[in-house]
Motif scaffolding. Structure first.
Motif, PDB file in Angstrom:
ATOM      1  N   ASN A  48     -16.305 -13.280 -17.116  1.00 12.96           N
ATOM      2  CA  ASN A  48     -16.370 -11.703 -17.223  1.00 12.96           C
ATOM      3  C   ASN A  48     -15.251 -11.320 -18.065  1.00 12.96           C
ATOM      4  N   TYR A  49     -15.243 -11.729 -19.273  1.00  7.63           N
ATOM      5  CA  TYR A  49     -14.017 -11.263 -20.300  1.00  7.63           C
ATOM      6  C   TYR A  49     -14.746 -10.171 -21.091  1.00  7.63           C
ATOM      7  N   ALA A  86     -16.962 -10.981 -28.918  1.00  8.43           N
ATOM      8  CA  ALA A  86     -15.971 -11.149 -30.224  1.00  8.43           C
ATOM      9  C   ALA A  86     -15.567 -12.615 -30.412  1.00  8.43           C
ATOM     10  N   MET A  87     -15.268 -13.195 -29.157  1.00  5.44           N
ATOM     11  CA  MET A  87     -14.581 -14.502 -28.955  1.00  5.44           C
ATOM     12  C   MET A  87     -15.795 -15.658 -29.501  1.00  5.44           C
ATOM     13  N   MET A  94     -15.735 -17.892 -32.655  1.00  2.66           N
ATOM     14  CA  MET A  94     -15.786 -19.515 -32.870  1.00  2.66           C
ATOM     15  C   MET A  94     -17.022 -19.988 -33.505  1.00  2.66           C
ATOM     16  N   VAL A  95     -17.878 -19.501 -33.623  1.00  3.12           N
ATOM     17  CA  VAL A  95     -19.080 -19.708 -34.553  1.00  3.12           C
ATOM     18  C   VAL A  95     -18.581 -20.034 -35.894  1.00  3.12           C
ATOM     19  N   CYS A 147     -21.333 -22.865 -28.733  1.00  3.77           N
ATOM     20  CA  CYS A 147     -20.098 -22.108 -28.591  1.00  3.77           C
ATOM     21  C   CYS A 147     -19.720 -21.176 -27.323  1.00  3.77           C
ATOM     22  N   ARG A 148     -20.844 -20.456 -27.056  1.00  7.77           N
ATOM     23  CA  ARG A 148     -21.087 -20.038 -25.706  1.00  7.77           C
ATOM     24  C   ARG A 148     -20.882 -20.565 -24.570  1.00  7.77           C
ATOM     25  N   GLU A 149     -21.528 -21.832 -24.518  1.00  5.95           N
ATOM     26  CA  GLU A 149     -21.711 -22.940 -23.523  1.00  5.95           C
ATOM     27  C   GLU A 149     -19.972 -23.325 -23.315  1.00  5.95           C
TER      28      GLU A 149
END
Length: 323
Positions: A71-72, A77-78, A82-83, A95-97
């Motif tokens: 819940n950030y 954006a993070m 990372m992508v 990346c989401r995982e």
């Protein structure tokens, strides 16, 4: 050993991410660090669950920052960052995982400059702490490897006896170029812990007294170090007794700038390093702090899964004081 580090941190308070915010050992250490005014802990986890865990173990986390990776507000954006960092290696879904897990999420906080460093491993494996660091924070410019050192500390009547040993935990059989890098990084670590490094490149040979591939490797690494513009003395190859004992040094290598007074010891491989620090710990009565990771662009360290809260507290101070 810790008094000077604590004074430095109180004068320049830093934020440190703890990946396992629900763990009672982490909660206790974070509570003490916050109360003592040493650093600003940042716990990862669901705030309600962290609060419940803190209540259950009887430690206050009032005033401590807690972030839930799930819940950030700036999660998207993070992910995008990372992508970009993992382009061609991890897609957006991957990346989401990854960022749903606190080890990757915490490492990205450090990468994005939102925290000074990270301490994990109370429940994660060493690989799960080091892998995100290598992928996202990466090694310092010019470095090719991550290595480790141990700070060996023993109380004496006149204060403390302190030495730095490397590499005892990461690189199995370092090449001569990797030994060069390990020596330079270990000298950097020594300075952070108020040890003015005098580096001994260890071997079963002293200045050609023995022969073998390992001797050649240490000798060649030492020659490469001596050709560099270093701000610390280094010598080798040296047996431990010649490196440590002034009496032995007079006999075996009287002209060495390091022999007999070394305080920073570089082992030829992990067998020697791991065995050596444990002998010093168990037979010599030294406290062993580490492994402290070296060579990364930011301070990131790994805890033993068998650690206690006091070890977390001290490793947090060690991590936070590193640049």
């Amino acid at each position: 050993m810790f008094e000077n580090m604590i004074a430095k941190l109180k004068a320049n308070k830093r934020k440190l991410v703890f990946t396992e915010g629900l763990d009672p050992r982490i909660i206790e250490a974070a509570s003490r660090l916050h109360k003592d005014g040493i650093l600003a802990p940042l716990l990862l986890g669901n705030p309600n669950e962290v609060a419940a865990a803190a209540k259950a173990c009887g430690w206050s986390i009032d005033g401590i920052e807690i972030i839930d990776p799930l819940n950030y507000p700036d999660f998207e954006a993070m992910v995008a960052k990372m992508v970009e960092l993992r382009k061609g290696k991890m897609d957006e879904v991957a990346c989401r995982e990854a960022l749903s897990k606190s080890n990757y999420f915490g490492t990205m906080l450090v990468k994005m400059g939102l925290a000074h460093g990270l301490l994990g491993g109370a429940t994660y494996s060493t690989a799960d702490t080091v892998r995100p660091a290598l992928q996202l924070v990466k090694t310092r410019p010019g470095n090719k490897i991550v290595s480790s050192c141990f700070i060996m500390n023993r109380a004496t009547e006149n204060g403390a006896e302190k030495y730095v040993l490397a590499d005892c935990a990461i690189n199995l059989f370092p090449t001569e170029d990797e030994l060069v890098e390990i020596a330079v990084e270990t000298a950097r670590s020594a300075k952070a812990f108020d040890v003015e490094p005098k580096v001994a490149m260890l071997s079963y040979s002293t200045m050609g007294s023995g022969k073998g591939e390992s001797v050649d490797k240490v000798h060649n690494a030492t020659e490469k170090l001596k050709a560099m513009n270093l701000d610390f003395p280094v010598d080798g190859e040296l047996q431990f007794d010649a490196a440590f004992s002034p009496e032995v040094a007079k006999i075996k290598c009287s002209n060495s700038p390091v022999a007999g007074q070394a305080n920073t010891f570089i082992f030829p491989d992990i067998n020697a390093g791991n065995i050596g620090y444990k002998i010093a710990q168990r037979l010599g009565g030294f406290d062993a702090y580490g492994p402290i990771l070296q060579g990364l662009n930011a301070p990131i360290n790994d805890l033993s899964r068998g650690c206690n809260a006091e070890e977390v507290y001290k490793m947090a101070i060690i991590t936070a004081v590193l640049d």
